[in-house]
Design a protein around this motif. Sequence first.
Motif, PDB file in Angstrom:
ATOM      1  N   ILE A  60       0.829  -1.223   0.000  1.00  0.00           N
ATOM      2  CA  ILE A  60       0.000   0.000   0.000  1.00  0.00           C
ATOM      3  C   ILE A  60       0.857   1.264   0.000  1.00  0.00           C
ATOM      4  O   ILE A  60       0.345   2.383   0.019  1.00  0.00           O
ATOM      5  N   LYS A  61       2.153   1.077  -0.027  1.00  0.00           N
ATOM      6  CA  LYS A  61       3.076   2.221   0.033  1.00  0.00           C
ATOM      7  C   LYS A  61       2.850   3.188  -1.124  1.00  0.00           C
ATOM      8  O   LYS A  61       2.833   4.410  -0.930  1.00  0.00           O
ATOM      9  N   ASN A  62       2.652   2.657  -2.328  1.00  0.00           N
ATOM     10  CA  ASN A  62       2.465   3.548  -3.488  1.00  0.00           C
ATOM     11  C   ASN A  62       1.180   4.356  -3.374  1.00  0.00           C
ATOM     12  O   ASN A  62       1.106   5.505  -3.823  1.00  0.00           O
ATOM     13  N   ILE A  63       0.145   3.766  -2.767  1.00  0.00           N
ATOM     14  CA  ILE A  63      -1.124   4.488  -2.589  1.00  0.00           C
ATOM     15  C   ILE A  63      -0.919   5.683  -1.660  1.00  0.00           C
ATOM     16  O   ILE A  63      -1.383   6.799  -1.933  1.00  0.00           O
ATOM     17  N   LEU A  64      -0.210   5.459  -0.570  1.00  0.00           N
ATOM     18  CA  LEU A  64       0.045   6.536   0.388  1.00  0.00           C
ATOM     19  C   LEU A  64       0.915   7.627  -0.224  1.00  0.00           C
ATOM     20  O   LEU A  64       0.677   8.826  -0.015  1.00  0.00           O
ATOM     21  N   GLN A  65       1.902   7.222  -0.977  1.00  0.00           N
ATOM     22  CA  GLN A  65       2.833   8.200  -1.523  1.00  0.00           C
ATOM     23  C   GLN A  65       2.248   8.989  -2.692  1.00  0.00           C
ATOM     24  O   GLN A  65       2.797  10.026  -3.067  1.00  0.00           O
ATOM     25  N   GLU A  66       1.149   8.497  -3.243  1.00  0.00           N
ATOM     26  CA  GLU A  66       0.445   9.247  -4.287  1.00  0.00           C
ATOM     27  C   GLU A  66      -0.612  10.184  -3.701  1.00  0.00           C
ATOM     28  O   GLU A  66      -1.308  10.882  -4.442  1.00  0.00           O
ATOM     29  N   THR A  67      -0.741  10.170  -2.387  1.00  0.00           N
ATOM     30  CA  THR A  67      -1.726  10.991  -1.695  1.00  0.00           C
ATOM     31  C   THR A  67      -1.027  12.178  -1.046  1.00  0.00           C
ATOM     32  O   THR A  67       0.093  12.063  -0.549  1.00  0.00           O
ATOM     33  N   ASP A  68      -1.698  13.322  -1.023  1.00  0.00           N
ATOM     34  CA  ASP A  68      -1.067  14.532  -0.473  1.00  0.00           C
ATOM     35  C   ASP A  68      -0.897  14.477   1.042  1.00  0.00           C
ATOM     36  O   ASP A  68       0.079  14.997   1.581  1.00  0.00           O
ATOM     37  N   PHE A  69      -1.864  13.860   1.732  1.00  0.00           N
ATOM     38  CA  PHE A  69      -1.827  13.853   3.197  1.00  0.00           C
ATOM     39  C   PHE A  69      -2.529  12.600   3.698  1.00  0.00           C
ATOM     40  O   PHE A  69      -3.697  12.371   3.379  1.00  0.00           O
ATOM     41  N   SER A  70      -1.807  11.766   4.493  1.00  0.00           N
ATOM     42  CA  SER A  70      -2.355  10.497   4.965  1.00  0.00           C
ATOM     43  C   SER A  70      -2.282  10.405   6.478  1.00  0.00           C
ATOM     44  O   SER A  70      -1.308  10.838   7.091  1.00  0.00           O
ATOM     45  N   MET A  71      -3.311   9.796   7.079  1.00  0.00           N
ATOM     46  CA  MET A  71      -3.367   9.680   8.541  1.00  0.00           C
ATOM     47  C   MET A  71      -3.941   8.330   8.946  1.00  0.00           C
ATOM     48  O   MET A  71      -4.658   7.681   8.177  1.00  0.00           O
TER      49      MET A  71
END
Length: 413
Positions: free
Chosen positions: A109-120
């Motif tokens: 799921i790393k690529n999904i998070l890194q394609e997002t501006d802000f993750s929590m």
Amino acid sequence: MKRSFLKYLVTSLLVFLVIFSFLFSRGYFDPLIKVYANKLESTDKNENIDDKEKEIENNQLQNEQIAKDEFTEASILACGDIMFHMPQNRAALDIKTGEFNFDENFMYIKNILQETDFSMANFETVVNPETKLSGYPNFNSPKETLEAIKNAGFDLLSTANNHSFDRGKSGVLSTIEEIEKIDLEYIGTNKTPETERTRTYDINGIKIGILCYTYGLNGHINNEPYLVNEIDKDNILEDINRLKDKSCDKIILFIHWGTEYANYQDDQQIDIEKFARENGVDIIFGSHPHVIQKAVKYDIEDRDDFKYTIFSMGNFLSNQRGQYLNNNYYTEDGIMVKLTLKKNMTTGETKLKNIEYIPTYVHRYNDELGWHYRIVPVKQALNGEIDELIMTDALKNLLTNSLERTASIIDLD
């Protein structure tokens, strides 16, 4: 003399009315009526044409204004509970070096998070290097858990939950210290009474405000209430108003609440959700039940905008397996919620534009190297979009069942 004149006037009027009625009934006035009617009709048509032209002109002006306006967008992603039970800690331990590495938990799921501006996400444990590692019921996890979360691409961790006080005040403060060491953000616990409970972030020109609370601390006694934000309507309202005063474009509530292992909302969730939403919160992300609960979209009247609540995002990472919990396999499922915000930089208006759901499954398996825990984005895996993932019939069956469970609660379309 006066009576004679009045009689003459009345008689003349009656004669006029009789003559007028006779001529009208014979159609003598029809040509005049038609001329006048045509003039009225022509005037109405002209007025209608003028109105239509004005409407077209106004629309053109609006379209030209929209074309001139500048817009910006930001994506915000949230997911549920990140927990580290002792079997997970043992799986991440390299016996030869004595070091922990949790990176593989997040590899899919790393690529999904890194394609997002802000993750929590909710960090539902404590990190206190001075005390012994432990899992449930009083957690204490290796600091490498935070490093893996940082490496995966998370920006902010909620630290207000029922396990925040598992190691007392020292555990609250040491967790904050370890988070700060790796330049991660946190919200929900505080170092001093003066620490600001809320957070604000500028994401691509969109200012978001965040507040965070938990329903309780598992019975642990906290004599210094500032350490952990517990649910209190007065504090919630105070924090909402503080974020409004800071001119936030959208306000987000990350909240730990609800009944464990229940797919439905309890009375406190319903009450607090309504209170927060009606007082200015735009987005609510819920955690704690360890299973997914429903999401609600509230359209805002006369605006192309909406408010959003998901009561629980389930388990993002844990060792809670259905086989240990009366066959409640919902504990193996989670969901990542990705929201897109759009702001008109000319008018300052910010709207929620889109909701994307990414169902996840905690895949636990063992091989010659030992046990493994990996968060799998279900749809992507079933569609063959994860190159590193070896799809077996057994895994396909697990993922298919997980997707069916999640789709029974959340409308994924």
